[in-house]
Design an enzyme around this catalytic site. Structure first.
Site, PDB file in Angstrom:
ATOM      1  N   GLU A 368      25.837 -12.724 -17.685  1.00  0.00           N
ATOM      2  CA  GLU A 368      26.429 -11.903 -16.608  1.00  0.00           C
ATOM      3  C   GLU A 368      25.714 -10.558 -16.464  1.00  0.00           C
ATOM      4  O   GLU A 368      26.328  -9.528 -16.211  1.00  0.00           O
ATOM      5  CB  GLU A 368      27.939 -11.773 -16.774  1.00  0.00           C
ATOM      6  CG  GLU A 368      28.592 -13.138 -16.560  1.00  0.00           C
ATOM      7  CD  GLU A 368      30.080 -13.106 -16.294  1.00  0.00           C
ATOM      8  OE1 GLU A 368      30.544 -12.178 -15.631  1.00  0.00           O
ATOM      9  OE2 GLU A 368      30.773 -14.049 -16.747  1.00  0.00           O
TER      10      GLU A 368
HETATM   11  N1  CAA Z   1      28.402  -4.962  -4.553  1.00  0.00           N
HETATM   12  C1  CAA Z   1      28.063  -5.205  -3.268  1.00  0.00           C
HETATM   13  N2  CAA Z   1      26.779  -5.182  -2.814  1.00  0.00           N
HETATM   14  C2  CAA Z   1      25.824  -4.916  -3.719  1.00  0.00           C
HETATM   15  C3  CAA Z   1      26.094  -4.650  -5.081  1.00  0.00           C
HETATM   16  C4  CAA Z   1      27.449  -4.669  -5.484  1.00  0.00           C
HETATM   17  N3  CAA Z   1      27.798  -4.438  -6.762  1.00  0.00           N
HETATM   18  N4  CAA Z   1      24.942  -4.417  -5.748  1.00  0.00           N
HETATM   19  C5  CAA Z   1      23.963  -4.526  -4.827  1.00  0.00           C
HETATM   20  N5  CAA Z   1      24.504  -4.822  -3.607  1.00  0.00           N
HETATM   21  C6  CAA Z   1      23.801  -4.986  -2.343  1.00  0.00           C
HETATM   22  C7  CAA Z   1      22.977  -3.735  -2.045  1.00  0.00           C
HETATM   23  O1  CAA Z   1      23.756  -2.775  -1.345  1.00  0.00           O
HETATM   24  C8  CAA Z   1      21.862  -4.272  -1.178  1.00  0.00           C
HETATM   25  O2  CAA Z   1      22.348  -4.458   0.140  1.00  0.00           O
HETATM   26  P1  CAA Z   1      21.389  -4.156   1.426  1.00  0.00           P
HETATM   27  O3  CAA Z   1      20.224  -5.088   1.283  1.00  0.00           O
HETATM   28  O4  CAA Z   1      22.282  -4.462   2.572  1.00  0.00           O
HETATM   29  O5  CAA Z   1      20.977  -2.737   1.304  1.00  0.00           O
HETATM   30  C9  CAA Z   1      21.627  -5.672  -1.751  1.00  0.00           C
HETATM   31  O6  CAA Z   1      22.836  -6.026  -2.444  1.00  0.00           O
HETATM   32  C10 CAA Z   1      20.459  -5.713  -2.713  1.00  0.00           C
HETATM   33  O7  CAA Z   1      20.735  -4.789  -3.755  1.00  0.00           O
HETATM   34  P2  CAA Z   1      19.607  -4.216  -4.721  1.00  0.00           P
HETATM   35  O8  CAA Z   1      18.473  -3.695  -3.895  1.00  0.00           O
HETATM   36  O9  CAA Z   1      20.259  -3.270  -5.667  1.00  0.00           O
HETATM   37  O10 CAA Z   1      19.136  -5.541  -5.450  1.00  0.00           O
HETATM   38  P3  CAA Z   1      18.089  -5.756  -6.587  1.00  0.00           P
HETATM   39  O11 CAA Z   1      17.263  -6.927  -6.229  1.00  0.00           O
HETATM   40  O12 CAA Z   1      17.402  -4.465  -6.898  1.00  0.00           O
HETATM   41  O13 CAA Z   1      18.967  -6.235  -7.843  1.00  0.00           O
HETATM   42  C11 CAA Z   1      20.428  -6.094  -9.709  1.00  0.00           C
HETATM   43  C12 CAA Z   1      20.043  -5.576  -8.324  1.00  0.00           C
HETATM   44  C13 CAA Z   1      21.583  -5.194 -10.113  1.00  0.00           C
HETATM   45  C14 CAA Z   1      19.322  -5.943 -10.727  1.00  0.00           C
HETATM   46  C15 CAA Z   1      20.913  -7.571  -9.603  1.00  0.00           C
HETATM   47  O14 CAA Z   1      19.817  -8.411  -9.327  1.00  0.00           O
HETATM   48  C16 CAA Z   1      21.648  -8.050 -10.832  1.00  0.00           C
HETATM   49  O15 CAA Z   1      22.826  -7.767 -11.012  1.00  0.00           O
HETATM   50  N6  CAA Z   1      20.962  -8.832 -11.707  1.00  0.00           N
HETATM   51  C17 CAA Z   1      21.617  -9.483 -12.834  1.00  0.00           C
HETATM   52  C18 CAA Z   1      22.153 -10.831 -12.400  1.00  0.00           C
HETATM   53  C19 CAA Z   1      23.173 -11.373 -13.336  1.00  0.00           C
HETATM   54  O16 CAA Z   1      24.088 -10.698 -13.757  1.00  0.00           O
HETATM   55  N7  CAA Z   1      23.037 -12.663 -13.634  1.00  0.00           N
HETATM   56  C20 CAA Z   1      23.939 -13.347 -14.486  1.00  0.00           C
HETATM   57  C21 CAA Z   1      24.463 -14.581 -13.788  1.00  0.00           C
HETATM   58  S1  CAA Z   1      25.972 -15.263 -14.386  1.00  0.00           S
HETATM   59  C22 CAA Z   1      25.630 -15.875 -15.910  1.00  0.00           C
HETATM   60  O17 CAA Z   1      25.279 -15.136 -16.752  1.00  0.00           O
HETATM   61  C23 CAA Z   1      25.827 -17.309 -16.225  1.00  0.00           C
HETATM   62  C24 CAA Z   1      27.174 -17.701 -16.616  1.00  0.00           C
HETATM   63  O18 CAA Z   1      27.575 -18.802 -16.249  1.00  0.00           O
HETATM   64  C25 CAA Z   1      28.054 -16.889 -17.491  1.00  0.00           C
END
Ligand code: CAA
Length: 413
Positions: A368
Site C-alpha cells: 500500500e
Molecule cells: N487523492 C486524489 N487525487 C490524487 C491524490 C490523492 N491522494 N494523489 C494524487 N492525486 C491526483 C493528483 O492531483 C494528480 O491529478 P491531476 O493530474 O489532475 O493534476 C494525479 O492524481 C497525479 O498525481 P501525481 O502527479 O502526484 O502522481 P505521481 O505519478 O507523481 O504519483 C504517488 C504519486 C504518490 C507516488 C503514487 O503513484 C503512489 O501513491 N504510489 C504508490 C502506489 C501504492 O501505494 N501501491 C500499492 C498498491 S496496493 C498493494 O500494496 C497491494 C495489496 O493488495 C495490499
C-alpha cells in the site's frame, strides 16, 4: 476543517473491537502458526467475522453496511493483527478492494456489489500493482480497450492480495495511453469473468496465511457498467482516494502487530530466567520493553487520529494517512525486531511464536505504498501547505528568502 479532531469511540465501534478481540483469542491466536506453516487461510475466523457483520463496518447503511467507519475498521484490524498479522491484512484487504466502489462507483454499481461485501458473501481484492509498476502506480501497462460490447482487459497484475479468494477485483487499466492525467480507469471484475485467472501464488517471507497472487486478465470482456463511475480516466484519482482511506487500515495492522509482539516479549521476559531471576528484572530489558510500549502507543493514537479524521469527512487525509501508515509500520518492524531480541536464541526459532511477527511485520513497510513513497507524499503535502500561508515566511529576513522560500519549492518524486 481544523487540524484537530476529536477521537471519540462510539458504543458500536467499541463493540466491534470487543467482538474482534473475542474472535482473535478464540480462532486466531491458537491457530496462527499452523496457518502460517501450511500457508492456509483461516476460514473459521473469517466466517466468524462475516457472521458478526464485520465486513460491513465501512460500508454505508443504504448498501447493507453499518457505516461505523474507518475507526471501527482500524479497531478491529488492530485486534486481529495482534493475534495474527496475516489475518489482519486478509480482513482489511476487503476494505481496500471495495472502497474504490464506495468512492467512485455509480449508484447502480454500489447497489449491485456493496451489499454482498457487507454480508461477507463476496471477498475483494485491489489489482493496481504490476511487475513494472509498483511505486509508480501511474505507469501501468494492463490495457482496457473499448469495443462494441464494452471494454476488454488485457495484461497481468502482481501482488494481488487475496487474489485467489476474491469474488470482486477492482482492476486498474490504461484506457487512454496518450493522456497524462486521465490515462487510467478502474473496472469491476468478477472472478467468474472468462479470461480472469490466477497465474501463481507467491511464496512469501511473511503473511503466509493470506494468498497473494499474480493475476491474469486475458481478453476479459466487460460490459460498460463495469467501468467504475461510468466514465473513463478517473482511475488514478480513484486509486489514490482509496489508498488514503485504506492506509489507516495498514497502520492498524502495524499497531496490532507491534502490540502482539510486545505482549509476547513482556510475557516471555517475565518467565525466562537467567542469572537466577526473570530477565524482566534487568534494566536493559526493561528499557527495551518501555521503548517498545511507547512507540506502539504513539503509533496507535496517530492511527486513531487519522481514522477519526477520515470519518469526520475531512477533504484531505492524504498527509495524515501517509504519516500513520509510515510511522506505525516502521514502529511494527522495530518492535517486532526488538521482541525477537528479548526472546534471544529462542526468538530465532520457528517453534516460538515471535519469529512470525518479525516476518509478518516487514511487508507493512512495503505494501500500500512503500514508506519511501509515504515520505514523498508527506513532504509534498507539507510544501504545498506552506505555500498556502505566509505567517512563518514573513518572519524570515528578506536577505535569506532566496534560499528558503516555501512558495517557490516544488516537490518531485
Ligand atoms: N487523492 C486524489 N487525487 C490524487 C491524490 C490523492 N491522494 N494523489 C494524487 N492525486 C491526483 C493528483 O492531483 C494528480 O491529478 P491531476 O493530474 O489532475 O493534476 C494525479 O492524481 C497525479 O498525481 P501525481 O502527479 O502526484 O502522481 P505521481 O505519478 O507523481 O504519483 C504517488 C504519486 C504518490 C507516488 C503514487 O503513484 C503512489 O501513491 N504510489 C504508490 C502506489 C501504492 O501505494 N501501491 C500499492 C498498491 S496496493 C498493494 O500494496 C497491494 C495489496 O493488495 C495490499
Amino acid at each position: 476543517m481544523s487540524d484537530l479532531h476529536d477521537i471519540t469511540f462510539s458504543d458500536a465501534q467499541l463493540a466491534w473491537k470487543a467482538k474482534a478481540k473475542e474472535i482473535a483469542i478464540e480462532h486466531l491466536l491458537p491457530n496462527a502458526l499452523k496457518h502460517d506453516r501450511e500457508e492456509s487461510f483461516n476460514e473459521v475466523a473469517f466466517a466468524a467475522a462475516c457472521d458478526a457483520g464485520m465486513l460491513g463496518v465501512w460500508i454505508p447503511k443504504e448498501y447493507g453496511g453499518s457505516d461505523d467507519g474507518i475507526l471501527a475498521l482500524a479497531l478491529m484490524v488492530e485486534e486481529f493483527s495482534k493475534a495474527d498479522p496475516a489475518f489482519g491484512v486478509a480482513f482489511a484487504v476487503n476494505a481496500l478492494g471495495s472502497i474504490p466502489i464506495i468512492v467512485g462507483g455509480t449508484d447502480e454499481q454500489k447497489a449491485k456489489y456493496l451489499p454482498s461485501v457487507a454480508k461477507g458473501e463476496a471477498s475483494c481484492a485491489f489489482a493496481l500493482s504490476e511487475k513494472f509498476a509498483g511505486s509508480d502506480a501511474g505507469g501501468l501497462s494492463v490495457m482496457g480497450t473499448k469495443n462494441d460490447d464494452g471494454w476488454v482487459l488485457q495484461g497481468e497484475k502482481k501482488w494481488t492480495t487475496n487474489g485467489s479468494r476474491a469474488n470482486i477485483i477492482t482492476c486498474f487499466a490504461v484506457t487512454d495511453p496518450e493522456s497524462r492525467s486521465r490515462r487510467i480507469s478502474a473496472f469491476i471484475v468478477e472472478s467468474t469473468d472468462p479470461g480472469f485467472s490466477i497465474k501463481k501464488l507467491e511464496n512469501k517471507m511473511g503473511i503466509r496465511a493470506v494468498p497473494v497472487a499474480e493475476t491474469i486478465f486475458d481478453n476479459v470482456q466487460l460490459s460498460d457498467d463495469r467501468l467504475l463511475g461510468g466514465k473513463p480516466g478517473l482511475g488514478f484519482k480513484h486509486s489514490m482516494m482509496t489508498l488514503d482511506l485504506a492506509r489507516p487500515g495498514v497502520a492498524a495492522q502495524a499497531v496490532g502487530t507491534a502490540a502482539g509482539a510486545l505482549e509476547l516479549a513482556v510475557t516471555y521476559a517475565g518467565r525466562r530466567k537467567q542469572f537466577g531471576q526473570p530477565i524482566a528484572g534487568f534494566q536493559m530489558i526493561q528499557a527495551m520493553l518501555a521503548d517498545m510500549a511507547q512507540q506502539t502507543e504513539a503509533a496507535r493514537w496517530l492511527t486513531y487520529a487519522c481514522a477519526a479524521k477520515a470519518d469526520a469527512g475531512a477533504k484531505n487525509v492524504t498527509k495524515i494517512a501517509a504519516m500513520a501508515k509510515c510511522f506505525a509500520t516502521d514502529v511494527a518492524v522495530k518492535v517486532a525486531t526488538d521482541a525477537v531480541q528479548v526472546f534471544g536464541g529462542y526468538g530465532f526459532m520457528e517453534d516460538y511464536p515471535i519469529a512470525k511477527y518479525y516476518r509478518d511485520a516487514k511487508i507493512l513497510q512495503l505494501y500500500e505504498g512503500t514508506n519511501q513513497i509515504q515520505r514523498i507524499v508527506i513532504a509534498r503535502n507539507l510544501i504545498k501547505e506552506a505555500s498556502q500561508h505566509d505567517h512563518y515566511n514573513s518572519v524570515i529576513p528578506n536577505e535569506y528568502q532566496d534560499s528558503f522560500g516555501a512558495p517557490e519549492v516544488t516537490a518531485n518524486v
